[in-house]
Write a protein that holds these residues in place. Structure first.
Motif, PDB file in Angstrom:
ATOM      1  N   CYS A 126       7.835   1.786   3.485  1.00  0.00           N
ATOM      2  CA  CYS A 126       8.713   0.618   3.341  1.00  0.00           C
ATOM      3  C   CYS A 126       8.366  -0.458   4.364  1.00  0.00           C
ATOM      4  O   CYS A 126       8.174  -1.629   4.016  1.00  0.00           O
ATOM      5  CB  CYS A 126      10.164   1.068   3.479  1.00  0.00           C
ATOM      6  N   SER A 156      10.520   3.703  -1.850  1.00  0.00           N
ATOM      7  CA  SER A 156       9.967   2.873  -0.777  1.00  0.00           C
ATOM      8  C   SER A 156       9.824   1.419  -1.223  1.00  0.00           C
ATOM      9  O   SER A 156      10.115   0.491  -0.456  1.00  0.00           O
ATOM     10  CB  SER A 156       8.615   3.422  -0.336  1.00  0.00           C
ATOM     11  N   TYR A 195      13.305  -0.216  -1.176  1.00  0.00           N
ATOM     12  CA  TYR A 195      13.719  -0.572   0.180  1.00  0.00           C
ATOM     13  C   TYR A 195      12.924  -1.773   0.702  1.00  0.00           C
ATOM     14  O   TYR A 195      13.462  -2.639   1.413  1.00  0.00           O
ATOM     15  CB  TYR A 195      13.551   0.612   1.129  1.00  0.00           C
ATOM     16  N   MET A 196      11.641  -1.823   0.358  1.00  0.00           N
ATOM     17  CA  MET A 196      10.818  -2.950   0.780  1.00  0.00           C
ATOM     18  C   MET A 196      11.327  -4.251   0.164  1.00  0.00           C
ATOM     19  O   MET A 196      11.348  -5.297   0.824  1.00  0.00           O
ATOM     20  CB  MET A 196       9.363  -2.705   0.379  1.00  0.00           C
TER      21      MET A 196
END
Length: 376
Positions: free
Chosen positions: A260, A365, A368-369
């Motif tokens: 992330c 991930s 979230y990024m």
């Protein structure tokens, strides 16, 4: 001729970590790792907490992404120390298997697997060292872009003394350099260790199945050997699961955070046109690739064991069981049923490692990024 499936590269890395059976001065190795990692982590996380309100989201992500892997290295070492008897038992079993069943290795699979394991584990461990070189190169390039930061540490830490003056700066940077490379080698060693163990299981399953299929397809004594050997492989796979399940769980958390944060930094660097973008890309791109490679190896290991378990069931079903006596052929029923359950590697005993898990981790991930990019 390679007579076992233990990779010399992994053996060297385990010697370096001080956990290979018979390594001299193991207590000193353990003490050095504890002092180095804990001291580094205290001042790394102290820096993150103190500068949380003043640093940009980009700096927080960068500092967190490099601090978390050191925590994971310590977790891997700690789990190995607490399960050291199990760890030594696994290694001794690998050596015994290769020697004990060499006479039925009709296709020389042990040597072929040993060569394959050596090359792949060497590549895995080398990739971590390349990542360490890349990160430190990016840190040096980052310092060169700003004269006011020319005395910046390679790893951000909040130390209780002035670090910008000589000789403190040189001593701290040298220590960080040594710890960083040592941790990268340890990190790669444990990933290569899991791969080596899984490949060994696959090799022993192939030897067992090929010997039963091609050498003695209707021999009842070989049927008993097949069932007994299958039970031994089940026990060995359970030992691997016990050793790596909590390592895999910590790996899941660490890789989610790292992919992330590093993905976030790469996206910002690609869209940035100033001189810092190149330095960030140098530090982050190789690191991001190695992180993704690591989580893929863990998930691939679980998928590989599942496929090999299906091979055992197929071999039991395809053998000439109808030529055996009924009381003997019925012995294959539990084997086929157990093979359908498969060997399992799990994240902390609550989720199986598989390629499906890998895609799920990458999706989470990326989500979230996207949140970090929206907040930036």
């Amino acid at each position: 001729m390679i007579l076992n499936t233990i990779s010399p590269s992994v053996k060297f890395g385990l010697h370096f970590c001080g956990v290979w059976p018979g390594t001299p001065f193991q207590f000193i190795h353990k003490l050095c790792w504890v002092i180095a990692i804990i001291t580094l982590q205290i001042y790394q996380y102290k820096y993150i907490v103190i500068h949380y309100n003043t640093d940009t989201l980009m700096n927080i992500a960068e500092n967190l992404s490099i601090a978390v892997p050191f925590s994971l290295v310590f977790i891997k070492l700690f789990v190995t120390w607490t399960n050291y008897g199990l760890f030594c038992d696994i290694l001794s079993t690998m050596e015994e298997d290769c020697q004990k069943y060499a006479n039925i290795d009709i296709n020389n699979l042990v040597t072929k697997t040993g060569v394959f394991s050596f090359y792949v584990t060497s590549m895995i461990m080398s990739s971590y060292l390349v990542s360490a070189v890349s990160y430190l190169g990016g840190a040096i390039a980052f310092q060169g872009t700003n004269d006011s930061m020319s005395r910046e540490l390679l790893l951000k830490m909040d130390l209780p003394f002035e670090t910008s003056e000589s000789p403190n700066y040189e001593l701290v940077v040298t220590t960080q350099f040594i710890i960083h490379f040592s941790a990268a080698l340890a990190f790669g060693t444990f990933t290569a260790l899991l791969f080596m163990m899984i490949v060994h299981v696959g090799c022993q399953i192939d030897i067992m199945c090929q010997n039963l299929t091609y050498a003695f397809p209707t021999n009842e004594n070989k049927l008993k050997f097949f069932i007994g050997r299958y039970q031994e492989i089940i026990a060995f796979a359970e030992k691997i699961e016990k050793l790596f399940t909590y390592i895999a769980l910590s790996q899941l958390v660490s890789n989610t955070v790292n992919t992330c944060c590093e993905g976030f930094l790469i996206v910002l660097a690609v869209n940035d046109e100033n001189g810092l973008a190149i330095a960030i890309l140098i530090k982050s791109v190789v690191f991001y690739i190695v992180i993704c490679l690591e989580v893929f190896i863990y998930c691939f290991s679980g998928e590989y064991l599942r496929i090999k378990s299906q091979l055992i069931g197929d071999t039991a079903y395809n053998m000439l069981w109808y030529d055996l006596r009924p009381n003997k052929s019925r012995l294959l029923i539990p084997v086929i049923l157990r093979s359908q359950r498969g060997f399992t590697l799990t994240f902390g005993k609550f989720s199986n490692l598989s390629l499906e898990s890998f895609t799920g981790i990458m999706k989470v991930s990326a989500s979230y990024m996207s949140v970090l990019l929206a907040l930036y």
